[in-house]
Scaffold this active site. Structure first.
Site, mmCIF file in Angstrom:
data_model
loop_
_atom_site.group_PDB
_atom_site.id
_atom_site.type_symbol
_atom_site.label_atom_id
_atom_site.label_comp_id
_atom_site.label_asym_id
_atom_site.label_seq_id
_atom_site.Cartn_x
_atom_site.Cartn_y
_atom_site.Cartn_z
ATOM 1 N N CYS A 76 -2.996 -6.734 5.663
ATOM 2 C CA CYS A 76 -2.369 -8.041 5.375
ATOM 3 C C CYS A 76 -1.728 -8.734 6.361
ATOM 4 O O CYS A 76 -1.967 -9.927 6.968
ATOM 5 C CB CYS A 76 -1.413 -7.695 4.097
ATOM 6 S SG CYS A 76 -2.098 -7.067 2.589
ATOM 7 N N GLU A 117 0.686 -1.381 -0.152
ATOM 8 C CA GLU A 117 0.057 0.041 0.022
ATOM 9 C C GLU A 117 0.868 1.176 0.007
ATOM 10 O O GLU A 117 1.903 1.428 0.699
ATOM 11 C CB GLU A 117 -0.922 -0.125 1.510
ATOM 12 C CG GLU A 117 -1.757 -1.373 1.184
ATOM 13 C CD GLU A 117 -2.990 -0.876 2.256
ATOM 14 O OE1 GLU A 117 -3.760 0.148 2.330
ATOM 15 O OE2 GLU A 117 -3.273 -1.880 2.854
#
Length: 442
Positions: free
Chosen positions: A267, A158
């Site tokens: 995640c 990200e």
């Protein structure tokens, strides 16, 4: 190629847009009508540098389309990507209900041979479940259509996802079908013009496992370094210097050995739990993975513990300036962000919070901290300093790297900084008269 990507979340939207950028015709499908409508208007549901421009460009060029109707777009499709969420269940396992629902819809709609690709992060054995669900629906329709289910895990960071996808350090493809592998190689070959050896093929289950292991390994490095930081404080060593000393070893390297307030995001927390759960389901106790998680859970309170040690158990009447809410810079994602735990701990002890983040304040206001009283939001980092008893840095955004320390001294009630990311020079701030608290330094 004609591609369909099901799911317009982080992975689906980035993947579909990048495939379109390389000249493929991509249709992104989502059941959320409002989200699809906004995407056709150029309104992006997530913040990711470079994504909005790329989406708008490919939508105008008609290489990228958005729809809620899967059946209308499978007829000309060659490859279908499943990129829906796999949220963490109550027991720590990955919830596959959305993946299997998509598989069911594919089976109800497909009319010709397809390659179905699991892009979602899924536990080992999911490809078999997807295959069985599609086959079940085809049997109901009395259709004998061949298809392959491929595992193609994503490795996107990200904040740098576009670059990761367009210039990948590796692409992992799991399949037992040589025909499916050839089509996947053809799809990804434009991303590897100079080094096709970074396209790695293997069996499906190994590919599924690779994603979890990669994230667990990175999470392990983070928790290991945070544990070392805590020991450094006790013995009087400086973890910043220790990090340089060990990172120079090529076997270790500098990536993911920065001490901090713990990892967060969508995640690492979820995938570490899922890997631990997978091991349990097969009768194995993953002691190292469990310890990684335990260290991280404790690390999220290290900064708040330092604040409490300095100001006392009762923080009534105290005001703290918070710089950074997102779990990392260049994203608005606050999932499992250390800021959530630290702010709640301080507020529960009577403190008031004055917060600023370049991108994540909307997420904080409307979701993660929406019911928490005593938190105010400001339009700039310096506005949060007014009448504050200390500044607490929690996210290493670039705009926080070189602040005007004289302005901090002038606005803060006391020149005190708690640095949850070890961004600043201890000697410099001490000479300026700051009380400066880092992680891993006494």
């Amino acid at each position: 190629m004609n591609l369909t990507v099901i799911g317009t979340g982080y992975v689906g939207l980035v993947s579909g847009t990048c495939f379109a950028e390389m000249g493929n015709t991509v249709t992104c499908i989502d059941i959320d009508k409002d989200k699809i409508q906004k995407l056709t208007q150029g309104i992006i549901p997530i913040y990711e540098p470079g994504l909005e421009t790329m989406v708008k460009r490919n939508y105008i060029n008609k290489t990228l389309r958005f729809s809620t109707k899967l059946s209308e777009h499978l007829e000309k499709c060659v490859i279908v990507f499943i990129a829906v969420g796999t949220p963490m269940g109550d027991d720590g396992s990955a919830d596959l209900q959305y993946v299997l629902q998509v598989a069911k819809e594919i089976g109800k709609s497909m009319t010709h041979s397809l390659i179905i690709v699991n892009k979602s992060t899924v536990p080992v054995g999911t490809a078999d479940k997807v295959h069985a669900k599609i086959k079940e629906e085809l049997d109901k329709r009395n259709l004998d259509i061949s298809f392959d289910v491929v595992s193609n895990p994503e490795f996107l960071k990200e904040g740098d996802a576009i670059n990761d996808f367009m210039k990948p350090d590796r692409v992992v493809i799991g399949s037992d079908s040589e025909e499916a592998l050839e089509k996947m190689r053809a799809l990804y070959s434009p991303f590897f013009r100079s080094s096709l050896d970074r396209l790695i093929t293997m069996d499906v289950r190994s590919a599924e496992m690779t994603k979890y292991v990669a994230n667990a390994m990175l999470a392990t490095k983070i928790s290991f370094m945070n544990e070392i930081a805590n020991i450094c404080e006790l013995v009087g060593a400086d973890v910043n210097k220790v990090r340089i000393g060990i990172g120079s070893d090529s076997r270790i390297g500098y990536s993911f050995i920065y001490p901090g307030s713990g990892y967060g995001g969508s995640c690492f927390p979820k995938d570490v739990k899922a890997l631990k759960k997978t091991a349990q389901e097969h009768g194995y106790e993953a002691r190292l993975i469990t310890s990684v998680e335990d260290v991280n859970n404790a690390q999220k309170f290290v900064i708040s513990n330092k604040v409490i040690k300095r100001f006392g158990e009762d923080l009534s009447g105290k005001i703290f300036s918070i710089w950074g809410l997102a779990f990392k810079p260049e994203t608005d994602d606050m999932r499992e962000a250390p800021a959530i735990y630290i702010i709640k701990e301080l507020v529960n002890r009577g403190a008031k919070i004055q917060a600023y983040d370049p991108k994540a304040m909307k997420e904080a206001k409307h979701f993660y901290l929406k019911d928490l009283k005593g938190v105010s939001y400001f339009d700039s980092k310096y506005e949060t300093l007014n009448n504050a008893d200390a500044m607490i840095l929690l996210t290493e955004w670039k705009e926080f790297r070189s602040p005007d320390f004289e302005e901090l001294q002038k606005q803060l009630n006391q020149p005190i900084i708690f640095d949850g990311r070890n961004q600043y020079n201890h000697e410099r701030l001490t000479k300026m008269g700051f009380e400066y608290y880092q992680i891993g330094r006494k």
